[in-house]
Every structure is written in C-alpha cells, then in structure tokens.
Design a protein around this motif. Structure first.
Motif, PDB file in Angstrom:
ATOM      1  N   ALA A 215     130.696  82.154  60.825  1.00  0.00           N
ATOM      2  CA  ALA A 215     129.494  81.327  60.870  1.00  0.00           C
ATOM      3  C   ALA A 215     129.190  80.874  62.297  1.00  0.00           C
ATOM      4  N   GLU A 216     130.222  80.593  63.071  1.00  0.00           N
ATOM      5  CA  GLU A 216     130.025  80.186  64.459  1.00  0.00           C
ATOM      6  C   GLU A 216     129.357  81.301  65.260  1.00  0.00           C
ATOM      7  N   LYS A 217     129.762  82.535  65.011  1.00  0.00           N
ATOM      8  CA  LYS A 217     129.170  83.678  65.722  1.00  0.00           C
ATOM      9  C   LYS A 217     127.769  84.005  65.220  1.00  0.00           C
ATOM     10  N   MET A 218     127.476  83.626  63.973  1.00  0.00           N
ATOM     11  CA  MET A 218     126.190  83.964  63.363  1.00  0.00           C
ATOM     12  C   MET A 218     125.130  82.869  63.526  1.00  0.00           C
ATOM     13  N   SER A 219     125.528  81.706  63.968  1.00  0.00           N
ATOM     14  CA  SER A 219     124.599  80.566  64.043  1.00  0.00           C
ATOM     15  C   SER A 219     124.127  80.365  65.478  1.00  0.00           C
ATOM     16  N   PRO A 220     122.828  80.461  65.725  1.00  0.00           N
ATOM     17  CA  PRO A 220     122.329  80.291  67.089  1.00  0.00           C
ATOM     18  C   PRO A 220     122.694  78.943  67.716  1.00  0.00           C
ATOM     19  N   LEU A 221     122.829  77.910  66.889  1.00  0.00           N
ATOM     20  CA  LEU A 221     123.207  76.599  67.406  1.00  0.00           C
ATOM     21  C   LEU A 221     124.693  76.315  67.219  1.00  0.00           C
ATOM     22  N   GLY A 222     125.404  77.232  66.596  1.00  0.00           N
ATOM     23  CA  GLY A 222     126.795  76.985  66.256  1.00  0.00           C
ATOM     24  C   GLY A 222     126.899  76.230  64.938  1.00  0.00           C
ATOM     25  N   ASN A 223     128.107  76.056  64.461  1.00  0.00           N
ATOM     26  CA  ASN A 223     128.319  75.338  63.201  1.00  0.00           C
ATOM     27  C   ASN A 223     128.023  73.848  63.348  1.00  0.00           C
ATOM     28  N   ALA A 224     127.440  73.280  62.302  1.00  0.00           N
ATOM     29  CA  ALA A 224     127.260  71.833  62.237  1.00  0.00           C
ATOM     30  C   ALA A 224     128.572  71.209  61.773  1.00  0.00           C
ATOM     31  N   ASP A 225     129.041  70.175  62.466  1.00  0.00           N
ATOM     32  CA  ASP A 225     130.305  69.556  62.082  1.00  0.00           C
ATOM     33  C   ASP A 225     130.075  68.395  61.119  1.00  0.00           C
ATOM     34  N   ALA A 226     131.166  67.768  60.683  1.00  0.00           N
ATOM     35  CA  ALA A 226     131.088  66.707  59.682  1.00  0.00           C
ATOM     36  C   ALA A 226     130.318  65.491  60.182  1.00  0.00           C
ATOM     37  N   ASP A 227     130.491  65.151  61.457  1.00  0.00           N
ATOM     38  CA  ASP A 227     129.755  64.010  62.012  1.00  0.00           C
ATOM     39  C   ASP A 227     128.251  64.273  62.019  1.00  0.00           C
ATOM     40  N   GLN A 228     127.862  65.490  62.344  1.00  0.00           N
ATOM     41  CA  GLN A 228     126.445  65.841  62.345  1.00  0.00           C
ATOM     42  C   GLN A 228     125.878  65.854  60.930  1.00  0.00           C
ATOM     43  N   CYS A 229     126.693  66.265  59.969  1.00  0.00           N
ATOM     44  CA  CYS A 229     126.246  66.222  58.574  1.00  0.00           C
ATOM     45  C   CYS A 229     126.027  64.773  58.138  1.00  0.00           C
ATOM     46  N   ALA A 230     126.903  63.886  58.573  1.00  0.00           N
ATOM     47  CA  ALA A 230     126.731  62.465  58.266  1.00  0.00           C
ATOM     48  C   ALA A 230     125.414  61.938  58.837  1.00  0.00           C
ATOM     49  N   ASP A 231     125.103  62.342  60.064  1.00  0.00           N
ATOM     50  CA  ASP A 231     123.828  61.942  60.680  1.00  0.00           C
ATOM     51  C   ASP A 231     122.641  62.407  59.841  1.00  0.00           C
ATOM     52  N   TYR A 232     122.696  63.674  59.417  1.00  0.00           N
ATOM     53  CA  TYR A 232     121.596  64.248  58.642  1.00  0.00           C
ATOM     54  C   TYR A 232     121.455  63.536  57.297  1.00  0.00           C
ATOM     55  N   THR A 233     122.597  63.257  56.670  1.00  0.00           N
ATOM     56  CA  THR A 233     122.569  62.564  55.386  1.00  0.00           C
ATOM     57  C   THR A 233     121.917  61.195  55.505  1.00  0.00           C
ATOM     58  N   VAL A 234     122.213  60.494  56.583  1.00  0.00           N
ATOM     59  CA  VAL A 234     121.608  59.178  56.817  1.00  0.00           C
ATOM     60  C   VAL A 234     120.082  59.278  56.862  1.00  0.00           C
ATOM     61  N   THR A 235     119.562  60.330  57.483  1.00  0.00           N
ATOM     62  CA  THR A 235     118.102  60.471  57.533  1.00  0.00           C
ATOM     63  C   THR A 235     117.522  60.651  56.135  1.00  0.00           C
ATOM     64  N   LEU A 236     118.267  61.322  55.256  1.00  0.00           N
ATOM     65  CA  LEU A 236     117.787  61.525  53.890  1.00  0.00           C
ATOM     66  C   LEU A 236     117.905  60.272  53.040  1.00  0.00           C
TER      67      LEU A 236
END
Length: 271
Positions: A215-236
């Motif tokens: 996934a790291e090689k296939m993702s233009p921005l790289g993998n999203a980590d757990a902290d970033q997922c927490a940030d996204y969840t907060v927006t929702l």
C-alpha cells in the motif's frame, strides 16, 4: 493543534485497546477538540488492554459492554445517559475480531461457528448498537456515527479472508441504518476505509506487513497512519460534515484509485 471542533459535544468510543489502536488515538483527539467521552470495550479486552490509562488521560469513565449482548449495550447507554445527563453526539465503532484469521484457518475451510462469531462481533455489533440507540433515543439530532473498515470489503486481499466479508456487511449496515436514522433524526452514519495500519488487531492477519509495504508503494501520498485517521474521524464528528452520510470514505493516501505506480513497476522489473 486543536481547533475546538467538538467543543460541547459528547460521545462514546468503542474498541480502544492500547496505544496502537485507532480508537485510542481518536479518543485523545476528541478530548483535545473539546469533547467529553465515555470509553467502552468487552470485559475481556478491558482486562487485556490498558484502557484505564486512557481513561485517566481523557478524564472519562469506562463502562464495559460486550457488543454481542444487547443487554450490555442497553446498560452502556443507560450509564452514559446518567453520566452526561442526556444523549451523545457521536459514536466510534472500532471493533473487529476473527477467530478463523487468528487461528490461520484457510478461507475455503472456514469454521462456521467461528465465522458467525466474527460476523456478530465485527459487523452485526454496529446494527445492534444503532438499533438500541434508536430505541433509547441515544444519539442527539445531527449526531454522527463512524465505523472503521478496509478496502478488502471490495477487493481481494489474500489472508484478510472472512474479515473481508465482514467489512462488506459492516459497510452495508452503515448505509441501511444511515438512511433510517437520517430520516428519523438527521443522524449521519459513515464508514472510513483506512490504510492498513499497524495495530494490535491488524498484526494478527497473515502477510499484514506485506499489505502495508504494498500500500505504501501504491499510494501517491503514502499510507495514512492511526493519528491521521483520528484527525479525519474528528472532522466527521464535527458540524463541518453535517451533510455527509451513508458514505464509505477512503482514507488511504490515494491507494483506492491507483492501478499501478512506478515504484511497483520498478520492483517487478527487478525480479
């Protein structure tokens, strides 16, 4: 950095086990953004994990609940209402377990008793939580529910096996209940399809390190980590996304829209 996105809001976080878990990091971010929370997990998970440490950091009560037992969910919501003096504005469903995967049983030879347990814990639990919430009028007007999923619900990832079927069911429940709860009380329900993330639960999947590297090689921005997922969840959970519901939202650095990348091509040509 905090933006006070959840100032005055109250919520329940299901599934925080240890510092690696997305639920753990989301709980901390919710409190940082001004929310008050209640933490919950199955009694066995509470014994195995470190949730009391999180509870202290978040100044939050811990109310045990087995998500396969309706009475436990009812007691959790009643205790939460008593604690807050009313309902909640958001719920995170971060619950998943597969006995077939844990025991390395091949998908084509799945033990069906184990599969039923997997479906009950990892998918039907969302339906149970929402059903009890609706009956008890637990979620406030314009509330938000988020459940965590993975792209294996739509595409084949060998080793993810029955959890792929389970995540597909989870996403379907989110859509169906999203319609019903939206009509009834403007409650929005979404799933986040997260990059493969190094958590205690994820570590039990055969070949998981390969998933992450690929996934790291296939993702233009790289993998999203757990902290970033927490940030996204907060927006929702925030009022900034009041019109987003019944969506499966990919939080994966672009992985879900990529056919192949140059790093993958380069690697294949070396072999």
């Amino acid at each position: 950095m905090a933006y006070n996105l959840l100032q005055g809001k109250k919520g329940i976080i299901f599934g925080a086990l240890d510092e690696k878990s997305i639920a753990w990091k989301t709980a901390l971010r919710c409190v940082e953004e001004g929310a008050q929370i209640v933490l919950t997990n199955a009694p066995i998970a509470l014994r195995m994990g470190e949730i009391n440490k999180l509870a202290e950091a978040c100044d939050a009560p811990v109310i045990p609940a087995d998500v396969t037992v309706t009475a436990d969910i009812e007691n959790l919501f009643e205790g939460t209402k008593e604690h807050f003096g009313g309902g909640v504005d958001f719920i995170l469903h971060s619950v998943g377990m597969s006995l077939n995967v844990r025991k390395s049983i091949p998908y084509t030879n799945s033990n069906y008793d184990f599969m039923h347990k997997t479906l009950d814990i990892s998918a039907m639990s969302l339906h149970r939580i929402l059903q009890v919430a609706m009956k008890q009028d637990m979620i406030n007007e314009w509330g938000s529910v988020v459940a965590l999923t993975y792209i294996a619900a739509q595409r084949i990832f060998p080793g993810y096996d029955e959890m792929a079927d389970t995540k597909a069911m989870l996403e379907s429940i989110a859509r169906n209940f999203g319609y019903q709860y939206g009509v009834k009380k403007h409650v929005r329900i979404n799933t986040i399809s997260q990059s493969p993330t190094r958590t205690t639960a994820g570590g039990g999947i055969k070949g998981f390190n390969g998933f992450i590297d690929f996934a790291e090689k296939m993702s233009p921005l790289g993998n999203a980590d757990a902290d970033q997922c927490a940030d996204y969840t907060v927006t929702l959970f925030s009022d900034l996304t009041k019109m987003v519901t019944m969506q499966n939202l990919f939080h994966d650095g672009g992985f879900s829209n990529v056919g192949v990348t140059q790093p993958v091509i380069d690697q294949m040509e070396k072999e």
